[in-house]
Structures are given as structure tokens and as C-alpha cells.
Scaffold this active site. Structure first.
Site, PDB file in Angstrom:
ATOM      1  N   GLU A  54      12.203   2.395  14.086  1.00  0.00           N
ATOM      2  CA  GLU A  54      11.263   3.467  13.709  1.00  0.00           C
ATOM      3  C   GLU A  54      10.080   3.417  14.653  1.00  0.00           C
ATOM      4  O   GLU A  54      10.146   2.776  15.699  1.00  0.00           O
ATOM      5  CB  GLU A  54      10.842   3.295  12.246  1.00  0.00           C
ATOM      6  CG  GLU A  54      10.220   1.951  11.940  1.00  0.00           C
ATOM      7  CD  GLU A  54       9.840   1.764  10.468  1.00  0.00           C
ATOM      8  OE1 GLU A  54       9.722   2.754   9.744  1.00  0.00           O
ATOM      9  OE2 GLU A  54       9.628   0.609  10.076  1.00  0.00           O
ATOM     10  N   ARG A  75       8.129   4.455  -4.523  1.00  0.00           N
ATOM     11  CA  ARG A  75       8.154   3.500  -3.400  1.00  0.00           C
ATOM     12  C   ARG A  75       7.123   2.395  -3.629  1.00  0.00           C
ATOM     13  O   ARG A  75       7.382   1.218  -3.323  1.00  0.00           O
ATOM     14  CB  ARG A  75       7.910   4.221  -2.071  1.00  0.00           C
ATOM     15  CG  ARG A  75       8.101   3.288  -0.876  1.00  0.00           C
ATOM     16  CD  ARG A  75       8.069   4.029   0.450  1.00  0.00           C
ATOM     17  NE  ARG A  75       6.765   4.624   0.706  1.00  0.00           N
ATOM     18  CZ  ARG A  75       6.490   5.443   1.720  1.00  0.00           C
ATOM     19  NH1 ARG A  75       7.438   5.757   2.598  1.00  0.00           N
ATOM     20  NH2 ARG A  75       5.290   5.944   1.886  1.00  0.00           N
ATOM     21  N   HIS A  97      -0.925 -21.002  -0.162  1.00  0.00           N
ATOM     22  CA  HIS A  97       0.138 -20.023   0.084  1.00  0.00           C
ATOM     23  C   HIS A  97       0.900 -19.648  -1.184  1.00  0.00           C
ATOM     24  O   HIS A  97       1.264 -18.500  -1.376  1.00  0.00           O
ATOM     25  CB  HIS A  97       1.134 -20.566   1.126  1.00  0.00           C
ATOM     26  CG  HIS A  97       0.578 -20.615   2.513  1.00  0.00           C
ATOM     27  ND1 HIS A  97      -0.472 -21.420   2.871  1.00  0.00           N
ATOM     28  CD2 HIS A  97       0.926 -19.937   3.637  1.00  0.00           C
ATOM     29  CE1 HIS A  97      -0.753 -21.251   4.144  1.00  0.00           C
ATOM     30  NE2 HIS A  97       0.081 -20.350   4.638  1.00  0.00           N
ATOM     31  N   LEU A 131      11.163   1.598   7.167  1.00  0.00           N
ATOM     32  CA  LEU A 131      10.530   2.069   5.932  1.00  0.00           C
ATOM     33  C   LEU A 131      11.215   3.363   5.493  1.00  0.00           C
ATOM     34  O   LEU A 131      11.368   4.284   6.299  1.00  0.00           O
ATOM     35  CB  LEU A 131       9.041   2.346   6.170  1.00  0.00           C
ATOM     36  CG  LEU A 131       8.295   2.713   4.891  1.00  0.00           C
ATOM     37  CD1 LEU A 131       7.964   1.462   4.082  1.00  0.00           C
ATOM     38  CD2 LEU A 131       7.034   3.493   5.172  1.00  0.00           C
ATOM     39  N   ARG A 170      -7.581 -20.537  -1.732  1.00  0.00           N
ATOM     40  CA  ARG A 170      -6.548 -20.355  -0.718  1.00  0.00           C
ATOM     41  C   ARG A 170      -5.423 -21.374  -0.868  1.00  0.00           C
ATOM     42  O   ARG A 170      -5.648 -22.585  -0.785  1.00  0.00           O
ATOM     43  CB  ARG A 170      -7.134 -20.441   0.699  1.00  0.00           C
ATOM     44  CG  ARG A 170      -6.091 -20.134   1.768  1.00  0.00           C
ATOM     45  CD  ARG A 170      -6.659 -20.184   3.174  1.00  0.00           C
ATOM     46  NE  ARG A 170      -5.618 -19.839   4.146  1.00  0.00           N
ATOM     47  CZ  ARG A 170      -4.719 -20.706   4.619  1.00  0.00           C
ATOM     48  NH1 ARG A 170      -4.742 -21.966   4.240  1.00  0.00           N
ATOM     49  NH2 ARG A 170      -3.794 -20.300   5.482  1.00  0.00           N
ATOM     50  N   TYR A 185       0.826  -1.203   0.000  1.00  0.00           N
ATOM     51  CA  TYR A 185       0.000   0.000   0.000  1.00  0.00           C
ATOM     52  C   TYR A 185       0.858   1.250   0.000  1.00  0.00           C
ATOM     53  O   TYR A 185       2.076   1.185   0.183  1.00  0.00           O
ATOM     54  CB  TYR A 185      -0.963  -0.008   1.194  1.00  0.00           C
ATOM     55  CG  TYR A 185      -0.345   0.322   2.534  1.00  0.00           C
ATOM     56  CD1 TYR A 185       0.469  -0.587   3.206  1.00  0.00           C
ATOM     57  CD2 TYR A 185      -0.557   1.560   3.139  1.00  0.00           C
ATOM     58  CE1 TYR A 185       1.043  -0.281   4.430  1.00  0.00           C
ATOM     59  CE2 TYR A 185       0.004   1.878   4.369  1.00  0.00           C
ATOM     60  CZ  TYR A 185       0.804   0.950   5.010  1.00  0.00           C
ATOM     61  OH  TYR A 185       1.371   1.263   6.220  1.00  0.00           O
ATOM     62  N   LYS A 211       6.368  -1.628   2.101  1.00  0.00           N
ATOM     63  CA  LYS A 211       5.132  -1.098   2.688  1.00  0.00           C
ATOM     64  C   LYS A 211       4.011  -2.119   2.476  1.00  0.00           C
ATOM     65  O   LYS A 211       3.157  -1.982   1.586  1.00  0.00           O
ATOM     66  CB  LYS A 211       4.799   0.272   2.073  1.00  0.00           C
ATOM     67  CG  LYS A 211       4.004   1.160   3.017  1.00  0.00           C
ATOM     68  CD  LYS A 211       4.102   2.612   2.653  1.00  0.00           C
ATOM     69  CE  LYS A 211       3.138   3.492   3.433  1.00  0.00           C
ATOM     70  NZ  LYS A 211       3.258   3.453   4.867  1.00  0.00           N
TER      71      LYS A 211
HETATM   72  N1  PDD Z   1       2.695   5.128   7.533  1.00  0.00           N
HETATM   73  N2  PDD Z   1       7.389   3.867   9.064  1.00  0.00           N
HETATM   74  C1  PDD Z   1       6.225   3.186   9.087  1.00  0.00           C
HETATM   75  C2  PDD Z   1       6.208   1.815   9.688  1.00  0.00           C
HETATM   76  C3  PDD Z   1       5.060   3.762   8.536  1.00  0.00           C
HETATM   77  O1  PDD Z   1       3.906   3.070   8.541  1.00  0.00           O
HETATM   78  C4  PDD Z   1       5.125   5.077   8.006  1.00  0.00           C
HETATM   79  C5  PDD Z   1       3.922   5.771   7.409  1.00  0.00           C
HETATM   80  C6  PDD Z   1       6.350   5.754   8.014  1.00  0.00           C
HETATM   81  C7  PDD Z   1       6.506   7.136   7.430  1.00  0.00           C
HETATM   82  O2  PDD Z   1       6.490   7.110   6.026  1.00  0.00           O
HETATM   83  P1  PDD Z   1       5.967   8.347   5.166  1.00  0.00           P
HETATM   84  O3  PDD Z   1       6.701   9.535   5.644  1.00  0.00           O
HETATM   85  O4  PDD Z   1       6.316   7.997   3.784  1.00  0.00           O
HETATM   86  O5  PDD Z   1       4.481   8.472   5.423  1.00  0.00           O
HETATM   87  C8  PDD Z   1       7.461   5.107   8.543  1.00  0.00           C
HETATM   88  C9  PDD Z   1       1.514   5.604   6.862  1.00  0.00           C
HETATM   89  C10 PDD Z   1       1.242   7.057   7.024  1.00  0.00           C
HETATM   90  C11 PDD Z   1       0.357   4.702   7.238  1.00  0.00           C
HETATM   91  O6  PDD Z   1       0.593   3.502   7.359  1.00  0.00           O
HETATM   92  O7  PDD Z   1      -0.778   5.182   7.380  1.00  0.00           O
END
Ligand code: PDD
Length: 294
Positions: free
Chosen positions: A190, A56, A106, A214, A104, A37, A151
Site C-alpha cells: 500500500e 475497524r 512493556h 490496512l 513504564r 486510531y 490501525k
Molecule cells: N490513513 N493505508 C494506510 C497505511 C493508511 O494510513 C490509510 C489511511 C489507508 C486508507 O484507509 P482509509 O481509506 O480508511 O482512510 C491505507 C489515514 C487517513 C491517516 O493515517 O491519516
């Protein structure tokens, strides 16, 4: 009284009211969390750093071996139309691509078409009171998988970690990854949904980009603004001790911009108020994004 109109979303080739959008229960996004996403902030109907978010997304799709369903020009025109169809001007566009619908199993299904979904919510940037007060955070052991640079929609660990913060009355959880053996210090990675910055002696540091973090688009903005303003900025390994000795701690994400963390595990960070470096950065950040409004 009429019910409020359902916002318009995009699902598999058409725009439709969100309330009418549905996917089969065998979608692998539902069954396995098998998808990726993006979240793209939109200010004054202008997507912010769109090219970087699409790059990304392309990297996430490649990492999980889902064919990118659109080229950047098509994504851009779909996003532009989605944004135009909403009632509000500041938005956060959510894009999700899953491996699609299949019995289903894997293993990857053969010839399955990815599911493509987009919606846009009103973006509520942090109110001035929160910028002025900062937020509380707690620490927790980072128990996520080893590809946090992707992501992925499979966010159960992040969800459970964020709830620890909510249960403690905090806004974010600062994640510390165990070292390679019991004697190694825990390393900062993070937040559960944000990147984290440590400020010490007038210099900003954030963990270097690897599979544990991320690569945040907001992080890149902070890095650029710091470098342009001549503020020392470094990406390097940061230990738990660095976090606990910080003069200032910040979090950053597309939906929360940059916020000061003013208490950690119930203890004040620095003076317990957003520090001078934060005030400088948030001013630079707000200027930067308002210059991009039409
Ligand atoms: N999340 N690290 C993680 C684990 C995140 O889920 C996010 C952002 C970030 C920051 O990334 P960015 O600056 O590109 O938004 C870092 C989004 C906002 C979400 O999951 O809703």
C-alpha cells in the site's frame, strides 16, 4: 487582536479546548505508541461510512487487546457532538485510544483505564487542480511490522517512509514488500498512508486483504463503485512488475479521496496524466459522496 478560539476536542470523558487538553507523560501511547486510531471524513457535518470506521476501530482494539471503551451508539453520539462543536462543516475526525497511563513496563498494566482522545480538523478535499494533474510518488521497500491491518498509532516506519517521498518532492511512497526469498518478486502492499490501485487493460486491481495492508474504507468505496459500474475489480497479489507496467496508478484514503499517481520514481505512469479510468472513478466517487450530503 483576539487569538483564534481553540477547537473543541474530547479527552477522557469531557469536551474541552484542544489547547487545554493534556495527558500524563506516562501514557503508554506516548511511551510505547501503545494504541490505535481512526480517521473519519465528515462531509457537510455528516460522518461518511461511520459504521465501517467504528467496526475497524473495534477490530484494531481487539487486535491489540484494549477493551473498547464505548459501544457504537455512544461513539456515534460523541462524534456527532464533536462535529457539531466545530466551526467548519467538512471535517476529519481523529480518534485515538491508548492502553492508558502506567509505570513504564512493556507488559500490560493491570486495571489501567484506556485514554480516549478525539479531535476534528477541517477536511480539505483535494483541489480540482490536483485531481486534474495527479501526484508524483516514489517506491520504497516496505519495512513496517507484520500487522499493517491494525490501525496502530505506532507509525514511525510510515513517518520515515512518507518523509522519503516528501524529500523527493513526491506526495506518496508506494510500498513494495520483499518476497519470502531473494528470488521472489517484491509485492505491492500500500502507500505510507493510503491504499494503492493498479489499472491495466481496463481492469482495476488492488492487493488482497492480509496482514500487510490496512483494509481501507475508501478502498471499499472504490470497489463498490467499480462493481456497480461494471468495471472489472480484483483483489489479488500484485508484483513490482505489475506496478511498473500499470496504465494508471491511484491512491485512496479518507482525507485524499482518490488521486491519480502520474509519475513513479520520476518516470511517467501511462501517459503521465490521470487516465480515463481515473476520470470515471473520481466522477463516481464525487457523485457518491455528494449524494450523502444533507
Ligand atoms: N490513513 N493505508 C494506510 C497505511 C493508511 O494510513 C490509510 C489511511 C489507508 C486508507 O484507509 P482509509 O481509506 O480508511 O482512510 C491505507 C489515514 C487517513 C491517516 O493515517 O491519516
Amino acid at each position: 487582536m483576539n487569538a483564534p478560539a481553540s477547537p473543541i476536542c474530547w479527552l477522557n470523558g469531557r469536551f474541552l479546548p484542544l489547547a487545554e487538553a493534556s495527558i500524563p507523560v506516562l501514557d503508554r501511547g506516548f511511551i510505547f505508541g501503545d494504541g490505535v486510531y481512526e480517521v473519519i471524513p465528515v462531509y457537510g457535518r455528516q460522518p461518511f461510512r461511520l459504521a465501517e470506521h467504528l467496526a475497524r476501530l473495534a477490530r484494531s482494539l481487539a487486535a491489540v487487546r484494549i477493551t473498547n471503551p464505548h459501544d457504537d451508539a455512544t461513539w456515534t453520539s460523541l462524534i456527532t457532538e464533536l462535529v457539531a462543536r466545530q466551526d467548519f462543516s467538512d471535517q476529519s475526525v481523529y480518534i485515538q485510544v491508548t492502553r492508558g497511563v502506567a509505570k513504564r513496563d512493556h507488559a500490560f498494566p493491570k486495571d489501567t483505564v484506556p485514554t480516549v482522545f478525539m479531535m476534528s480538523n477541517a477536511l480539505v478535499t483535494p483541489p480540482a487542480a490536483l485531481v486534474d494533474s495527479g501526484v508524483a510518488a516514489i517506491t520504497a521497500t516496505d519495512n513496517r511490522w507484520l500487522r499493517c491491518d491494525v490501525k496502530a498509532t505506532a507509525l514511525l516506519a510510515n513517518v520515515l517512509l512518507k518523509q522519503l517521498a516528501v524529500d523527493a518532492g513526491a506526495a506518496e511512497v508506494v510500498l513494495l514488500r520483499d518476497g519470502p526469498d531473494a528470488t521472489a518478486p517484491r509485492r505491492l502492499t500500500e502507500g505510507s498512508s493510503s491504499n494503492i490501485f493498479v489499472v491495466r487493460d481496463g481492469a482495476i486491481a488492488t492487493p488482497k486483504r492480509d496482514h500487510f495492508v490496512l483494509p481501507g474504507i475508501t478502498l471499499d468505496v472504490v470497489a463498490e463503485l467499480a462493481r456497480a459500474a461494471g468495471i472489472p475489480f480484483e483483489e489479488r497479489d500484485l508484483t513490482e512488475a505489475d506496478v511498473r507496467a500499470a496504465d494508471e496508478l491511484w491512491l485512496a484514503s479518507s482525507t485524499r479521496e482518490v488521486l491519480a499517481i502520474t509519475s513513479l520514481d520520476g518516470r511517467p505512469v501511462g501517459i503521465g496524466m490521470p487516465g480515463p479510468m481515473y476520470r470515471r472513478m473520481i466522477t463516481l466517487f464525487q457523485q457518491h459522496r455528494s449524494e450523502r450530503r444533507p
